[in-house]
Design a protein around this motif. Sequence first.
Motif, short mmCIF file in Angstrom:
data_model
loop_
_atom_site.label_atom_id
_atom_site.label_comp_id
_atom_site.label_asym_id
_atom_site.label_seq_id
_atom_site.Cartn_x
_atom_site.Cartn_y
_atom_site.Cartn_z
N ALA A 187 0.66 -1.04 -0.02
CA ALA A 187 -0.10 -0.10 0.14
C ALA A 187 0.99 1.17 -0.07
CB ALA A 187 -0.85 -0.02 1.27
N ILE A 188 1.94 1.30 0.75
CA ILE A 188 2.91 2.35 0.62
C ILE A 188 3.50 2.75 -0.51
CG2 ILE A 188 5.18 3.45 2.07
CD1 ILE A 188 4.02 1.85 4.68
N VAL A 189 4.08 1.61 -0.98
CA VAL A 189 4.92 1.58 -2.38
C VAL A 189 3.88 2.10 -3.44
CG1 VAL A 189 6.40 0.33 -3.98
CG2 VAL A 189 6.77 0.24 -1.51
N GLY A 190 2.72 1.65 -3.45
CA GLY A 190 1.75 1.76 -4.65
C GLY A 190 0.73 2.76 -4.44
N PHE A 191 0.80 3.61 -3.42
CA PHE A 191 -0.09 4.64 -2.89
C PHE A 191 0.27 5.70 -4.06
CE2 PHE A 191 -2.02 8.24 -0.65
CZ PHE A 191 -3.14 7.41 -0.04
N ASP A 192 -1.14 6.29 -4.23
CA ASP A 192 -1.61 7.36 -5.50
C ASP A 192 -0.59 8.42 -5.24
OD1 ASP A 192 -2.40 9.22 -7.25
OD2 ASP A 192 -4.37 9.43 -6.42
N PRO A 193 0.49 8.79 -6.08
CA PRO A 193 1.42 9.70 -6.19
C PRO A 193 0.92 11.25 -6.26
CG PRO A 193 1.53 8.79 -8.33
CD PRO A 193 0.49 7.96 -7.54
N ARG A 194 -0.33 11.19 -6.54
CA ARG A 194 -0.74 12.53 -6.75
C ARG A 194 -1.87 12.89 -5.60
NH1 ARG A 194 -0.89 12.99 -13.62
NH2 ARG A 194 1.35 12.75 -13.59
N ALA A 195 -1.93 12.06 -4.72
CA ALA A 195 -2.79 12.22 -3.62
C ALA A 195 -2.45 13.62 -2.85
CB ALA A 195 -2.88 11.13 -2.37
N ASP A 196 -3.68 14.44 -2.67
CA ASP A 196 -3.48 15.88 -2.01
C ASP A 196 -4.78 16.17 -1.22
OD1 ASP A 196 -5.24 16.27 -3.87
OD2 ASP A 196 -3.95 17.75 -4.97
N ARG A 197 -5.55 15.10 -0.76
CA ARG A 197 -6.53 15.65 0.10
C ARG A 197 -6.24 14.77 1.28
NH1 ARG A 197 -9.39 14.10 -4.55
NH2 ARG A 197 -10.54 12.18 -3.36
N ARG A 198 -6.85 15.58 2.49
CA ARG A 198 -6.72 14.98 3.67
C ARG A 198 -7.17 13.42 4.02
NH1 ARG A 198 -6.10 16.96 9.06
NH2 ARG A 198 -6.00 14.94 10.46
N GLU A 199 -8.33 13.22 3.38
CA GLU A 199 -8.90 11.77 3.62
C GLU A 199 -7.98 10.98 3.08
OE1 GLU A 199 -11.17 13.87 0.30
OE2 GLU A 199 -10.32 14.43 2.06
N GLN A 200 -7.20 11.32 1.64
CA GLN A 200 -6.33 10.52 1.08
C GLN A 200 -5.07 10.34 2.02
OE1 GLN A 200 -6.18 12.77 -2.61
NE2 GLN A 200 -7.03 11.27 -3.75
N ILE A 201 -4.33 11.24 2.43
CA ILE A 201 -3.33 11.26 3.35
C ILE A 201 -3.50 10.46 4.38
CG2 ILE A 201 -1.57 12.56 4.35
CD1 ILE A 201 -1.43 12.83 1.44
N ASP A 202 -4.72 10.32 5.17
CA ASP A 202 -5.14 9.75 6.35
C ASP A 202 -4.86 8.21 5.86
OD1 ASP A 202 -5.39 11.71 7.87
OD2 ASP A 202 -7.53 11.74 7.69
N ARG A 203 -5.28 7.68 4.46
CA ARG A 203 -5.22 6.32 4.27
C ARG A 203 -3.86 5.97 4.38
NH1 ARG A 203 -9.52 7.72 0.51
NH2 ARG A 203 -7.79 7.63 -1.14
N LEU A 204 -3.02 6.66 3.77
CA LEU A 204 -1.67 6.55 3.70
C LEU A 204 -0.85 6.26 5.26
CD1 LEU A 204 1.21 6.04 2.35
CD2 LEU A 204 1.38 8.56 2.28
N LEU A 205 -1.45 7.29 5.95
CA LEU A 205 -1.05 7.37 7.27
C LEU A 205 -1.49 6.03 8.13
CD1 LEU A 205 -1.41 10.93 8.56
CD2 LEU A 205 0.71 9.89 8.33
N ASN A 206 -2.63 5.50 7.89
CA ASN A 206 -2.94 4.26 8.44
C ASN A 206 -2.18 2.94 7.97
OD1 ASN A 206 -5.50 5.37 9.60
ND2 ASN A 206 -6.52 4.75 7.66
N SER A 207 -1.71 2.94 6.72
CA SER A 207 -0.59 2.03 6.47
C SER A 207 0.76 2.15 7.19
CB SER A 207 -0.42 1.96 4.95
OG SER A 207 -1.77 1.66 4.34
N VAL A 208 1.27 3.38 7.17
CA VAL A 208 2.28 3.86 7.89
C VAL A 208 2.24 3.51 9.44
CG1 VAL A 208 3.68 5.74 8.60
CG2 VAL A 208 3.01 5.49 6.30
#
Length: 521
Positions: A178-199
């Motif tokens: 999920a971290i490596v494949g995460f959307d490289p153009r994510a720029d909204r808070r709900e998107q960043i929160d999903r990345l933070l969940n994996s982190v």
Amino acid sequence: MPRITHRVGALLLPLVLLTVAACSAGPSDRPAVAYRGAEQQVPSEPPAPKPAPTPPLGPTADDALSWRDCTERTSAELAAPVPPELTFSCSRLLTSLSPPNPSGGGTARISLLSVGTGSVPLVVVDGLRGETGTTLAARWALRLPPEVLSTFKIIGVDRRGLGRSEPVECAPPADRAAIVGFDPRADRREQIDRLLNSVRSASQECLLELSGRAQAYDTWRAASDLEELRIELGVPKLHAIGRGGGSRVLTTYSERYPDSVGRMVLDGAPDPSLDALRRTRQRAENAESTFDAFAAACAENAPCPLGPDPRRSLDELVERSRGAPLPGPGSPVTAGEIVRATLHGLADPSRWPRLVHALDKALHGDGGGIAEMIAPLVSGDTHGPAGLDSRMITRCNDTALRLPPQRSTEIAATWNDRYPLFGGVFAQQLIRCSLWPLPRQPVPAPSDPSLPPVPVIATAHDPFTPAEGTRSMASQLAAGVTITWQGSGHGAIGRSRCVTGNVSRFLVHGAVPAADTVCPA
């Protein structure tokens, strides 16, 4: 009136005595002042220490390590023709793990590879990206002049937790993907929160599995490993080459063990004057210019498979893949994997044809080439397990920057706009450390004024150690000498004949390159 005068004098006398006593109660920190006639003489400040001369090569190694032949394995991993007279040997160095937690204890087993017929050790240390130190040393052996191989025993070092040095593998595979494949153009808070969940999940799992050892993987302790290696080799000085993040290991070593510094070369170096945020932004900017150099090289071999405008082709491919990942061997290939594979592929111009081929296949709907390029980061290869875990842990142990979610979102939006191809993935690298404990030991900046001359090589288009930052590193060393290669890729040794020649003459003969040498592409 006389009585008044005596009374005033009597009152003033104790004050004078108190003042004299206060002035003579202890030694003064002020410099002594001498007088010659009516002229006051103030001694000048003592002169600053001068840089040391170039160290001699010194005695041959009194090696206490046990080496075994590993030529066949190394030749297979290089996937390149190896001359029959070139042989490789492998060994392990047992060092103190020395984690920040005193109750942790334990040891670290550092993987080593040696090549060359010389008797003087020359250590090679790489950064966190791409090839490890052992593979880099083996590959350089195919490209360095014969006099280097006949003078030195080149010893590649896999940094602790990387390559074959007990690599760290602790993140759940789903979180890693999920971290490596995460959307490289994510720029909204709900998107960043999903990345933070994996982190968060990956960080918690690694902290639990590694326990007190989690913060023992950093640049500070990598420098300690080099000192233990020097002692095992039985030499008074450590001669070494560092590439990228490996250069920070060597400058840290020089601060901690200045009396052990031999002939050192830095092939690309992070800017020690910048914090993690500004340093990462500098990398994002340089990655964009490196892609432009890659696109220009593709256009020279017209017709370029990526079309007349490779940047536009990649931009459109990423945008399409955000909503519809490409089919790949095993699992779909995401937009994040495409961008990260491209970024890593830019590091070595000799492999640019492979990157062109992978992107061409992706443009035609086949993600297989991209999946192959990104596999070392996600699932590992013959060199070791997935590289994301150890890189993330070491990087987070080296930086104190911890971004709150809202600030992470703002940076992602700004960098996506300013650096449209790679800004997002570099912003996400900063986010990966958001939930990791703060480091116990910061990476020191160079400050010793008595170190010997150090050639520092800047590459014009280096996606990971920008030339501007490398030149800044050279200016902060006591006697840093900048060589600028007007080429592309991560590191110049073995790629530029001009750079390689200057480095060889310095290492073998002690000839310091001329200041501000420029080597053509």
